[in-house]
Design a protein around this motif. Structure first.
Motif, mmCIF file in Angstrom:
data_model
loop_
_atom_site.group_PDB
_atom_site.id
_atom_site.type_symbol
_atom_site.label_atom_id
_atom_site.label_comp_id
_atom_site.label_asym_id
_atom_site.label_seq_id
_atom_site.Cartn_x
_atom_site.Cartn_y
_atom_site.Cartn_z
ATOM 1 N N PRO A 138 0.845 -1.197 0.000
ATOM 2 C CA PRO A 138 0.000 0.000 0.000
ATOM 3 C C PRO A 138 0.878 1.244 0.000
ATOM 4 C CG PRO A 138 0.061 -0.985 2.187
ATOM 5 C CD PRO A 138 0.782 -1.931 1.280
ATOM 6 N N GLU A 139 0.566 2.193 -0.844
ATOM 7 C CA GLU A 139 1.367 3.399 -0.934
ATOM 8 C C GLU A 139 1.004 4.357 0.213
ATOM 9 O OE1 GLU A 139 3.881 4.049 -2.909
ATOM 10 O OE2 GLU A 139 3.691 2.121 -3.939
ATOM 11 N N GLY A 140 2.030 4.874 0.871
ATOM 12 C CA GLY A 140 1.832 5.882 1.891
ATOM 13 C C GLY A 140 1.329 5.373 3.220
ATOM 14 N N ALA A 141 1.449 4.073 3.478
ATOM 15 C CA ALA A 141 1.002 3.538 4.759
ATOM 16 C C ALA A 141 2.039 3.823 5.844
ATOM 17 C CB ALA A 141 0.764 2.033 4.655
ATOM 18 N N VAL A 142 1.592 3.792 7.092
ATOM 19 C CA VAL A 142 2.510 3.748 8.227
ATOM 20 C C VAL A 142 2.791 2.277 8.498
ATOM 21 C CG1 VAL A 142 2.821 4.240 10.674
ATOM 22 C CG2 VAL A 142 1.664 5.908 9.202
ATOM 23 N N VAL A 143 4.057 1.886 8.466
ATOM 24 C CA VAL A 143 4.451 0.484 8.614
ATOM 25 C C VAL A 143 5.055 0.264 9.989
ATOM 26 C CG1 VAL A 143 5.991 -1.324 7.757
ATOM 27 C CG2 VAL A 143 4.822 0.186 6.138
ATOM 28 N N ALA A 144 4.620 -0.782 10.681
ATOM 29 C CA ALA A 144 5.181 -1.136 11.985
ATOM 30 C C ALA A 144 5.739 -2.544 11.920
ATOM 31 C CB ALA A 144 4.120 -1.032 13.082
ATOM 32 N N GLY A 145 6.990 -2.711 12.359
ATOM 33 C CA GLY A 145 7.620 -4.022 12.410
ATOM 34 C C GLY A 145 7.177 -4.779 13.652
ATOM 35 N N ILE A 146 6.725 -6.010 13.474
ATOM 36 C CA ILE A 146 6.223 -6.840 14.569
ATOM 37 C C ILE A 146 7.150 -8.036 14.748
ATOM 38 C CG2 ILE A 146 4.278 -8.236 15.387
ATOM 39 C CD1 ILE A 146 3.764 -5.200 15.217
ATOM 40 N N ASP A 147 7.530 -8.336 15.998
ATOM 41 C CA ASP A 147 8.429 -9.465 16.232
ATOM 42 C C ASP A 147 8.011 -10.313 17.435
ATOM 43 O OD1 ASP A 147 9.034 -7.902 18.400
ATOM 44 O OD2 ASP A 147 11.099 -7.490 17.816
ATOM 45 N N GLY A 148 6.823 -10.102 17.954
ATOM 46 C CA GLY A 148 6.363 -10.901 19.078
ATOM 47 C C GLY A 148 6.675 -10.320 20.435
ATOM 48 N N SER A 149 7.401 -9.225 20.490
ATOM 49 C CA SER A 149 7.763 -8.608 21.762
ATOM 50 C C SER A 149 6.711 -7.595 22.188
ATOM 51 C CB SER A 149 9.122 -7.912 21.656
ATOM 52 O OG SER A 149 9.039 -6.789 20.796
ATOM 53 N N SER A 150 6.643 -7.336 23.493
ATOM 54 C CA SER A 150 5.726 -6.311 23.992
ATOM 55 C C SER A 150 6.138 -4.930 23.492
ATOM 56 C CB SER A 150 5.686 -6.340 25.524
ATOM 57 O OG SER A 150 6.988 -6.119 26.071
ATOM 58 N N SER A 151 7.444 -4.736 23.290
ATOM 59 C CA SER A 151 7.932 -3.464 22.754
ATOM 60 C C SER A 151 7.368 -3.206 21.365
ATOM 61 C CB SER A 151 9.461 -3.470 22.707
ATOM 62 O OG SER A 151 9.969 -2.314 22.082
ATOM 63 N N ALA A 152 7.313 -4.251 20.533
ATOM 64 C CA ALA A 152 6.785 -4.098 19.188
ATOM 65 C C ALA A 152 5.287 -3.808 19.211
ATOM 66 C CB ALA A 152 7.067 -5.354 18.366
ATOM 67 N N VAL A 153 4.571 -4.405 20.150
ATOM 68 C CA VAL A 153 3.133 -4.134 20.250
ATOM 69 C C VAL A 153 2.905 -2.678 20.644
ATOM 70 C CG1 VAL A 153 1.021 -4.702 21.502
ATOM 71 C CG2 VAL A 153 2.548 -6.534 20.742
ATOM 72 N N ARG A 154 3.692 -2.185 21.623
ATOM 73 C CA ARG A 154 3.560 -0.765 21.995
ATOM 74 C C ARG A 154 3.882 0.130 20.811
ATOM 75 N NH1 ARG A 154 5.845 -2.729 26.834
ATOM 76 N NH2 ARG A 154 7.958 -2.189 26.150
ATOM 77 N N ALA A 155 4.902 -0.255 20.037
ATOM 78 C CA ALA A 155 5.250 0.528 18.854
ATOM 79 C C ALA A 155 4.120 0.501 17.829
ATOM 80 C CB ALA A 155 6.545 -0.003 18.234
ATOM 81 N N ALA A 156 3.454 -0.642 17.685
ATOM 82 C CA ALA A 156 2.347 -0.744 16.739
ATOM 83 C C ALA A 156 1.180 0.145 17.160
ATOM 84 C CB ALA A 156 1.896 -2.199 16.620
ATOM 85 N N VAL A 157 0.889 0.183 18.465
ATOM 86 C CA VAL A 157 -0.182 1.050 18.956
ATOM 87 C C VAL A 157 0.190 2.517 18.711
ATOM 88 C CG1 VAL A 157 -1.444 1.805 21.009
ATOM 89 C CG2 VAL A 157 -0.999 -0.636 20.637
ATOM 90 N N TRP A 158 1.460 2.871 18.982
ATOM 91 C CA TRP A 158 1.937 4.229 18.694
ATOM 92 C C TRP A 158 1.793 4.526 17.209
ATOM 93 C CZ3 TRP A 158 5.358 6.835 15.665
ATOM 94 C CH2 TRP A 158 5.784 8.099 16.085
ATOM 95 N N ALA A 159 2.160 3.555 16.369
ATOM 96 C CA ALA A 159 2.045 3.739 14.921
ATOM 97 C C ALA A 159 0.588 3.920 14.510
ATOM 98 C CB ALA A 159 2.656 2.547 14.190
ATOM 99 N N GLY A 160 -0.336 3.260 15.219
ATOM 100 C CA GLY A 160 -1.748 3.442 14.935
ATOM 101 C C GLY A 160 -2.189 4.873 15.168
ATOM 102 N N SER A 161 -1.712 5.466 16.270
ATOM 103 C CA SER A 161 -2.014 6.878 16.528
ATOM 104 C C SER A 161 -1.466 7.755 15.413
ATOM 105 C CB SER A 161 -1.419 7.309 17.874
ATOM 106 O OG SER A 161 -1.969 6.575 18.942
ATOM 107 N N GLU A 162 -0.263 7.441 14.983
ATOM 108 C CA GLU A 162 0.364 8.228 13.917
ATOM 109 C C GLU A 162 -0.419 8.092 12.611
ATOM 110 O OE1 GLU A 162 3.391 10.899 12.767
ATOM 111 O OE2 GLU A 162 2.756 10.149 14.727
ATOM 112 N N ALA A 163 -0.883 6.874 12.309
ATOM 113 C CA ALA A 163 -1.660 6.657 11.093
ATOM 114 C C ALA A 163 -2.958 7.463 11.126
ATOM 115 C CB ALA A 163 -1.960 5.169 10.924
ATOM 116 N N LEU A 164 -3.609 7.503 12.282
ATOM 117 C CA LEU A 164 -4.842 8.282 12.406
ATOM 118 C C LEU A 164 -4.572 9.767 12.206
ATOM 119 C CD1 LEU A 164 -6.679 6.604 15.424
ATOM 120 C CD2 LEU A 164 -7.442 6.686 13.037
#
Length: 320
Positions: free
Chosen positions: A5-31
């Motif tokens: 997808p062009e222009g998406a906010v991409v979050a790297g996921i690796d199974g860690s709690s740190s990555a989940v927090r980063a994904a939630v932060w990235a969700g705020s950024e995407a919004l």
């Protein structure tokens, strides 16, 4: 999922709690940006030094793919719990993490990573791997951190940007201005100076230099650099913070009360070598808030566009 997808906010996921927090932060950024969120898990078959039994590769690959889908599902659930209605897609990819993330950055508006990793991203933010991702990525990269290892990233305070007066830092300033505008907060431009170094080189007669005169010159340089940005963002409060000292230490101190630190990946003066060796590692490893790294050189990307020609001087210095 096929394609990017062009222009998406991409979050790297690796199974860690740190990555989940980063994904939630990235969700705020995407919004904030009105963009979809893409969650990516990258896995690779482990290297072996001896022949494997027939079928073992396929079994291992299937197991890794199943685990990746599980991690992606968990991360997506966490994101949607905080941001219901956000468009979230997922992709499990078998490849090298660095190569895959660089490829993702060709299409992304932003790539977001956690500060501590497991699985495919183990060691991603340590040493040459992090430098490789930043050096070759074609969009800004954010490492999401909190004040303590398991703290959520702060969501109050200003956006800080490291500025050294060079054109190479304009991309970071553009990104920081937009971030501050989207967050409805002020921007603080941090510039450091030394009475020993000037533009990354030893001063010819450091003992004869007047520190007050050096600081005046550095203040004027920073004000000149930000005049056009204030015109482009007339409603954005911009403060100029000129400090004698080292850039990383200064940014870490100011970052205690910030929600984001933005730096360029190369420059001169106080920020020379920001992303090489111990300097960048210290910022990524110890920052009390997320750190965005912005490379110059992608003029078609929103974060790379400089201000229009302007002569406004209504930048509010922090030192007055």
């Amino acid at each position: 999922m096929s394609g990017f997808p062009e222009g998406a906010v991409v979050a790297g996921i690796d199974g860690s709690s740190s990555a989940v927090r980063a994904a939630v932060w990235a969700g705020s950024e995407a919004l904030r940006r009105g963009r979809p969120l893409r969650l990516v898990q990258i896995y690779a078959l482990p290297p072996v030094n001896a022949p494997m039994a027939f079928g073992t590769h396929d079994q291992v690959r299937a197991g890794l793919a199943e685990r990746a889908e599980g991690w992606l599902t968990d991360a997506r659930t966490a994101v949607l719990a905080e941001h219901p209605g956000l468009e979230v897609t997922t992709a499990a990819r078998e490849w090298s993490p660095v190569t895959a993330l660089v490829q993702e950055s060709q299409h992304a508006e932003l790539v977001v990573l956690g500060s501590r990793g497991l699985g495919g991203f183990t060691g991603l933010l340590v040493g040459s791997t992090a430098v490789a991702v930043v050096a070759h990525a074609l969009c800004p990269i954010v490492v999401v951190r909190g004040r303590k290892p398991h703290d959520p990233p702060p969501d109050t305070g200003p956006v800080l940007v490291g500025a050294d007066g060079s054109p190479d830092s304009d991309a970071a300033i553009a990104f920081a201005c937009e971030e501050a505008r989207l967050r409805g907060t002020r921007l603080v431009a941090v510039h450091t100076w030394s009475d020993v170094l000037a533009d990354g080189m030893l001063r010819p007669h450091p003992l004869e230099e007047d520190p007050a005169a050096i600081e005046r010159v550095e203040r004027d340089k920073l004000a000149h650099q930000f005049a056009g940005w204030q015109t482009k963002y007339p409603d954005l409060p911009i403060e100029l913070d000129v400090a004698r000292g080292r850039p990383v230490r200064t940014l870490l101190e100011r970052g205690e009360h910030a929600q984001l630190i933005v730096v360029g990946c190369r420059g001169r003066g106080g920020f020379t070598g920001m992303l090489l060796g111990s300097t960048s590692q210290a910022l990524i490893a110890h920052s009390p808030c997320p750190v965005a790294v912005v490379r110059p050189g992608r003029s078609d990307h929103p974060a790379e566009r400089g201000p229009a020609d302007a002569t406004a001087t209504n930048v509010r210095p922090l030192w007055t």
